[in-house]
Design an enzyme around this catalytic site. Structure first.
Site, PDB file in Angstrom:
ATOM      1  CG  HIS C  49      -2.173  -0.998   1.162  1.00 33.35           C
ATOM      2  ND1 HIS C  49      -3.123  -0.925   0.411  1.00 33.35           N
ATOM      3  CD2 HIS C  49      -1.826  -2.276   1.533  1.00 33.35           C
ATOM      4  CE1 HIS C  49      -3.989  -1.952   0.624  1.00 33.35           C
ATOM      5  NE2 HIS C  49      -3.072  -2.801   1.499  1.00 33.35           N
ATOM      6  CD  GLU C 336      -7.435  -4.250  10.829  1.00 40.86           C
ATOM      7  OE1 GLU C 336      -8.146  -5.136  10.213  1.00 40.86           O
ATOM      8  OE2 GLU C 336      -7.629  -3.449  11.653  1.00 40.86           O
ATOM      9  CB  CYS C 436      -3.314 -28.564 -13.818  1.00 39.53           C
ATOM     10  SG  CYS C 436      -1.962 -29.438 -12.847  1.00 39.53           S
TER      11      CYS C 436
END
Lengths: 418, 122, 478
Positions: C49, C336, C436
């Site tokens: 950020h 966080e 996959c």
């Protein structure tokens, strides 16, 4: 740089048959590049019987079917390189591959045959909510563990999707000691062959729940169960029909995708319906000199058909090298009214065999319907079928002489009610 | 006269068979597209049989396991017993396709044979 | 007696461990999983950020900016995939432009440089695949994307090479303080340490509350994501945020540092701190919200969905530093978003505080880098050839989707704090991270792990000790 007339990418059933096709058409300058440590591809782990009825008129297991072709390759002295991975095809037909002993190997080919086969759709493609524990396998991965390595991936199993590998694994796992609780299929019909429903599920009293899907996966470290639910006509789970099934394993048999990373990279045009290259009657792709056959082209039900198709691709690659493939006068094949796709997508009457097979799949289940072929306005085939389902590939035969009598713009294939 | 609907599993065509039979055996089969359908129906009504496939460990081979099958079909009821009979079987490399792995499995007079070649590990 | 015990080996614990490893200190990291990067650090947006988001004056704002400024050099030096792609906050209504301006002002106050409001034309020119309804955007050129696994693993490796001990499968049960040191009880073993650093993610309140009267309360806030095939990895170039609206915070659409496309996350408080399941509602919401930002969500290319838990502390800010009532006990709690961006800076800060407290000197023999790490896939044909010549195991591709070689997988297993599980190999090499999802290479990676670690294949797990993959031999239960 090594000069090589024909470079075949993949040593599974398609690659092997393509090599033989090319050889028998008169060109012996061939190499097969195979990434595994043996030829035969996925057939090596398909230890069940059911292969070869068309080709050899007897019922063989996968490894036996492969061995017939491998023997022929060896007898003819066709070169193959194992544990060799193709990493690039350039539009000028330079094929780059790597292996441990030679490092990078580059071939300048005159023709390239794509025979990379297909891979399984993973869980992500389904976006099943829940946790991400151990115990979720694609059916083919489980097949490798059980049939090649001798390990059991689980004790109690739910299978999502009724594709053939899933059905075959239901039987294999049951026989080897697991408890296969149910097979859940989101569609109202099975995606696999009818015979596999009978001999893999019915024989063992394994219920097949049509119009059901797995709505949630439970378990933090190992799968502890799945929630299944009935779905409505739009395939959306119907609230209130959820049912928890305790199990330690979820197998996914939810479809196969042609493996066309290399084809896309070099710029081969891909049919969004099949996820395989768009090809002509000669199995030539949108790039001159690049041919494709087998499951890389479209997913087949029967290996016998793969072999036949690939043989033809091999033969045509030689015609191409010899300058015998005519490049003008293409007749488009248009699929409509219940026909999802066709292979090939066009026919050049000058190149066509006396009998040309057009293979296709339907979009839905049709009972007592007709498969019709139109040459422009004129209906030339109108054949009644008791049942047509997307799970089973259909084919029609076009006679070369039909295409030579008069100019034709398009061939239409459709399913008609009457 | 009872009639049974069944799907022929002789080949991947999967023909839908309609089988008329009584205590003496199969009287009439319809829906089949080849002769094998008739043979299948006769067996399936009276004495259903299946080919069983599995794998067994290889000692000293380039691969650890070899695939095997019953040389012909065996009674369907004996499928599990057949696998059980293979439980403790091991085979010494090299193994050839068609090599007998176990004779007369479960008293059927049918052999279990290898379906793959496994070379000796050097 | 240890000088420092770090609880938790996520990106914060690993950052602290890396930064502390340059001091002459005896450091132990306790981790309850059997690898680093197993919880929040592995399941987040992977965003660096720029720093306009956090309220001015908060620890979030401070460490975000510090982290952002050091990230480019840090990632280059330690070979962590990173790209300074810049970010956009989209506005969908003309009156929202003003909100962008407020955000820009807050960013400038926080010290974020080069923020700019883009007109409708400018933003569509910059990102042609944005939805037509976008009327403007706040452009932050300093925004970036980083591989969160590698950011964690790289730092843990450096710490380990410099003598920091890691003990896995070690769940801390209790901590008590005796006169001048702590007694830490885990796995029925008690160890002593002069200081403790709490980097326990969503569990950092529980760790803090074992010793401090200043209670923390962390609510796990779940975020669900969808990850897309590399085929559509360049659908957008910048990280695309949405301006928060009355309907919620919005989701982001971003390329990842490994060139996938990622959309998400949702934001719901949950009760269970171990609940990392995805839900039909969550995935639906993510797809619906993303479709507001971009022209078409390429749903056919989803390769997996996952969810992670944010450690949301009730006061809303990071809790970093020594507990007021427990000298020697340090928190890096409630980390966080923008925690991933802030992590290296938090590590540097906490390590200097702790080192000062312990009067520790800098090591003379500190190794300030990782062991060599080679990725085969991006190399030219010539470099590939010469690499295989040097080590033939580069000539053996194990994961064909991401083109990962045997040599790379073996290296991942044998490096410091090497991989012991399928997921561990995946996070270090990307084997199994492709389209996959390990369907093809899974059995092969398992075989390699079994061989290299000299373990029975049945003991190899997907992750942790209980996530076993093979339950027995064929016919075993008959």
């Amino acid at each position: 740089m090594i000069n090589k007339d024909i470079v075949i990418i993949g040593g599974g059933p398609a690659g092997l048959a393509a090599a033989i096709g090319a050889y028998e058409a008169g060109n012996k300058d061939i190499v097969i590049l195979e990434r595994d440590n043996q030829l035969g591809g996925i057939l090596n782990q398909c230890i069940h019987p059911g292969f070869g009825l068309h080709t050899f008129k007897e019922e063989l297991t996968g490894p036996e079917y492969a061995s017939r072709y491998v023997k022929k390759i060896n007898d003819l002295g066709i070169e193959s390189k194992l544990e060799t991975m193709v990493i690039d095809i350039a539009p000028n037909l330079i094929v780059s591959a790597i292996n441990e002993t030679e490092g990078v190997i580059q071939y300048q080919a005159k023709a390239v045959i794509l025979a990379m086969g297909c891979r399984e759709r993973p869980r992500g493609a389904l976006n099943i909510p829940g946790t991400r524990p151990a115990g979720i396998y694609s059916a083919g991965t489980a097949q490798r563990y059980v049939n090649i390595e001798g390990f059991m991936p689980g004790k109690s199993v739910v299978i999502l999707g009724s594709g053939d590998i899933g059905l075959i694994m239901a039987r294999r796992l049951t026989l080897e000691g697991a408890n296969v609780k149910t097979v859940v299929e989101i569609m109202p019909y099975s995606g696999g062959l009818k015979r596999n429903i009978v001999q893999c599920l019915d024989d063992f009293n394994i219920p097949l729940k049509l119009s059901h899907t797995v709505t949630k996966i439970h378990g933090k470290t190992r799968v502890t169960g799945v929630t299944i639910a009935r779905v409505d006509d739009d395939k959306k789970p119907i609230p209130g029909t959820e049912e928890f099934i305790e199990c330690d394993t979820l197998l996914l048999s939810v479809g196969l995708i042609p493996e066309n990373e290399l084809s896309r990279k070099v710029g081969v045009k891909i049919n969004p319906r099949t996820q395989g290259p768009i090809v002509t009657e000669s199995l030539e792709t949108s790039i001159k000199g690049i041919f494709a056959a087998g499951n890389v082209l479209h997913v087949h039900d029967l290996v016998d058909y793969v072999s036949g198709e690939a043989y033809l691709a091999g033969k045509n690659s030689v015609k191409y090298i010899d300058g015998l493939l005519n490049e003008n006068h293409m007749i488009n094949i248009v699929t409509q009214d219940g026909v999802r796709y066709s292979v090939p997508s066009s026919i050049n009457p000058k190149n066509a065999e006396d009998l040309s097979l057009i293979r296709f799949r339907s979009t839905d289940v049709y009972k007592d319907a007709y498969v019709s072929v139109f040459l422009d306005q004129e209906r030339i085939i109108h054949s009644k079928k008791k049942i047509i389902t997307p799970g089973e590939m259909e084919q029609v035969t076009i006679l070369k002489k039909w295409l030579q009598d008069r100019p034709i713009n398009s061939i239409f294939i459709k399913i008609e009610k009457e | 006269m009872p009639t049974k609907e069944m799907i022929c599993i002789s080949c991947p065509m999967g023909c839908m068979l309609s089988v008329d039979y009584d205590e003496t055996g199969v009287l009439k089969v319809t829906g089949n597209q080849c002769k094998r359908g008739e043979i299948y129906a006769s067996k399936e009504v009276i004495n259903p049989r299946r080919v069983v496939t599995s794998i067994v460990p290889v000692i000293g081979g380039v691969e650890d396991m070899v695939s095997v099958k019953t040389a012909t079909d065996i009674p369907k009821d004996l499928m599990k017993d057949c696998i059980l009979a293979l439980k403790n079987i091991k085979v010494q490399a090299p193994v050839e396709i068609g090599q007998v792995i176990l004779e007369n499995v479960c008293g059927t007079n049918v052999c279990v044979i290898a379906t793959k070649r496994v070379e000796k590990k050097l | 007696m240890f000088d420092v015990v770090i609880i938790g080996a996520g990106v914060i614990g690993s950052s602290v461990a890396r930064a502390l490893s340059k001091y002459q200190l005896k450091v132990l990291v306790l981790e309850k999983h059997n690898d680093v990067c197993e919880e929040t650090s592995k399941a987040n947006s992977g965003i660096v950020h720029s720093g306009y988001d956090a309220k001015t004056g908060t620890l979030k704002a401070k460490f975000n900016l510090l982290g952002n400024r050091m990230m480019a050099d840090f990632c280059k030096k330690y070979r962590v995939p990173y790209r300074n792609n810049g970010s956009l906050v989209l506005a969908f209504e003309d009156e929202d432009i003003q909100k962008l301006d407020e955000l820009k002002k807050q960013g400038m106050k926080n010290g974020v440089e080069r923020l700019r409001i883009l007109s409708k034309d400018e933003v569509h020119e910059m990102e042609p695949n944005l939805n037509d309804s976008v009327v403007g955007a706040l452009y932050a050129p300093t925004g970036g994307i980083v591989d969160p696994f590698e950011l964690t693993i790289a730092q843990a490796e450096i710490a380990n090479m410099n003598g920091v001990e890691f003990r896995f499968n070690s769940l801390v049960k209790s901590i008590s303080k005796s006169k001048d040191h702590f007694l830490i009880n885990f796995n029925d073993e008690i160890i002593e340490s002069k200081t403790v650093i709490n980097c326990a993610g969503v569990f950092s309140d529980e760790i803090n509350n074992m010793v401090s009267e200043y209670k923390l309360h962390i609510t796990p806030r779940k975020g669900e994501y969808c990850l897309f095939d590399k085929e559509v990895g360049h659908y957008v170039d910048k990280t695309i945020f949405q301006l928060p609206t009355a309907y919620g915070k919005g989701v982001l659409v971003t390329p990842t540092a490994e060139n996938n496309l990622l959309i998400g996350p949702t934001a719901y408080d949950v009760i269970d701190k171990r609940d990392s399941s995805t839900s039909p509602e969550g995935l639906k919401e993510v797809l619906a919200k993303a479709s507001q930002s971009i022209k078409k969500v390429p749903t056919g290319f989803i390769i997996t969905a996952f969810s992670g838990l944010r450690a949301t502390e009730s006061k809303g800010d990071f809790v970093i530093g020594e507990a007021k009532d427990v000298p020697g006990f340090f928190n890096a709690a409630g980390i966080e978003s923008p925690g991933l961006t802030a992590a290296p800076a938090i590590g540097d800060y906490l390590s200097s505080v702790v080192a000062q407290k312990l009067n520790a000197d800098i090591k003379s023999n500190y190794l300030d880098n990782r062991e060599e790490i080679i990725r085969f896939e991006p190399l030219s044909i010539e470099d590939k050839a010469s690499l295989i010549k040097k080590n033939h195991e580069f000539g053996k591709i194990i994961c064909r989707c991401e083109m990962v070689t045997l040599a790379e997988i073996k290296d991942a297993i044998h490096r410091p704090l090497g991989a012991t599980t399928i997921d561990g190999v995946k996070r270090r090499t990307r084997a199994g991270a492709g389209r996959c999802q390990g369907g093809f290479c899974g059995p092969r990676v398992l075989e390699i792990l079994s061989k290299e670690l000299n373990k029975d294949p049945r003991e190899i797990t997907k992750f942790d000790q209980q996530a076993i993959l093979l339950v027995g031999l064929d016919k075993e239960t008959l």
